[in-house]
Design a protein around this motif. Structure first.
Motif, PDB file in Angstrom:
ATOM      1  N   GLU A 291       0.815  -1.018  -0.065  1.00 24.00           N
ATOM      2  CA  GLU A 291       0.024  -0.056   0.003  1.00 24.00           C
ATOM      3  C   GLU A 291       0.739   1.213  -0.076  1.00 24.00           C
ATOM      4  O   GLU A 291       1.706   1.338   0.895  1.00 24.00           O
ATOM      5  N   GLU A 292       0.502   2.173  -0.897  1.00 19.86           N
ATOM      6  CA  GLU A 292       1.285   3.319  -0.985  1.00 19.86           C
ATOM      7  C   GLU A 292       0.751   4.338   0.122  1.00 19.86           C
ATOM      8  O   GLU A 292       1.761   5.196   0.431  1.00 19.86           O
ATOM      9  N   GLY A 293      -0.354   4.368   0.450  1.00 18.96           N
ATOM     10  CA  GLY A 293      -0.888   5.183   1.396  1.00 18.96           C
ATOM     11  C   GLY A 293      -0.607   5.083   2.983  1.00 18.96           C
ATOM     12  O   GLY A 293      -1.102   5.718   3.932  1.00 18.96           O
ATOM     13  N   CYS A 294       0.048   3.860   3.182  1.00 17.20           N
ATOM     14  CA  CYS A 294       0.320   3.644   4.476  1.00 17.20           C
ATOM     15  C   CYS A 294       1.648   4.402   5.079  1.00 17.20           C
ATOM     16  O   CYS A 294       2.593   4.219   4.486  1.00 17.20           O
TER      17      CYS A 294
ATOM     18  N   TYR B 245      -2.302   6.046   8.189  1.00 17.92           N
ATOM     19  CA  TYR B 245      -2.559   6.374   6.544  1.00 17.92           C
ATOM     20  C   TYR B 245      -2.527   7.886   6.366  1.00 17.92           C
ATOM     21  O   TYR B 245      -2.792   8.641   7.206  1.00 17.92           O
ATOM     22  N   THR B 246      -2.050   8.218   5.106  1.00 13.01           N
ATOM     23  CA  THR B 246      -1.932   9.352   4.545  1.00 13.01           C
ATOM     24  C   THR B 246      -3.369  10.158   4.617  1.00 13.01           C
ATOM     25  O   THR B 246      -3.308  11.519   4.874  1.00 13.01           O
TER      26      THR B 246
ATOM     27  N   ALA C 284      -6.954   6.471   1.882  1.00 10.10           N
ATOM     28  CA  ALA C 284      -5.864   5.278   2.110  1.00 10.10           C
ATOM     29  C   ALA C 284      -6.347   4.505   3.015  1.00 10.10           C
ATOM     30  O   ALA C 284      -6.001   3.160   3.013  1.00 10.10           O
TER      31      ALA C 284
ATOM     32  N   HIS D 149      -7.047   0.254   2.712  1.00 10.46           N
ATOM     33  CA  HIS D 149      -6.016  -0.497   3.637  1.00 10.46           C
ATOM     34  C   HIS D 149      -7.049  -1.671   4.127  1.00 10.46           C
ATOM     35  O   HIS D 149      -6.767  -2.805   4.090  1.00 10.46           O
TER      36      HIS D 149
END
Length: 120
Positions: free
Chosen positions: A38-41, A59-60, A64, A68
């Motif tokens: 996950e990019e937003g973690c 998370y962002t 996000a 998740h």
């Protein structure tokens, strides 16, 4: 403005069922491996206090965090076979929490709305 100004944190506490600690720990590894995609973690880790587990996660933003939860659905279901979630807190800015209220209503989390502080 900080890149973490919209950050959302999720705070689930689990009481692990008797004799299930090893299975729960294995599932924690599965959670972590799945979350690594996950990019937003911002961060994701577990802590244990005897037979109580806590997942420390950020998370962002609300989107996000919801992504998740969808991503680890199988691991959540497994965790709930091995434990009881005793508390769930969601922390963040009001506008980000609002995105999550509907999708998470069935889990009855405690909602903590950001008031003031320092974000670097």
């Amino acid at each position: 403005m900080s890149t973490h100004a919209k950050a959302v944190t999720i705070h689930p506490y689990f009481q692990i069922h008797a004799g299930k600690i090893e299975d729960f720990v294995a599932n924690m590894t599965d959670f972590t491996n799945q979350t690594a995609t996950e990019e937003g973690c911002l961060y994701y880790n577990f802590t244990l206090n005897g037979d109580e587990a806590f997942c420390r996660e950020a998370y962002t933003d609300g989107d996000a965090a919801l992504a998740h939860l969808a991503n680890v659905d199988a691991q959540i279901k497994r965790a709930l076979e091995l434990s009881t979630m005793t508390r769930l807190e969601i922390h963040g800015p009001a506008e980000e929490l609002e995105k999550m209220r509907g999708p998470l209503a069935g889990l009855n989390p405690a909602w903590f709305v950001y008031q003031t502080g320092l974000t670097k």
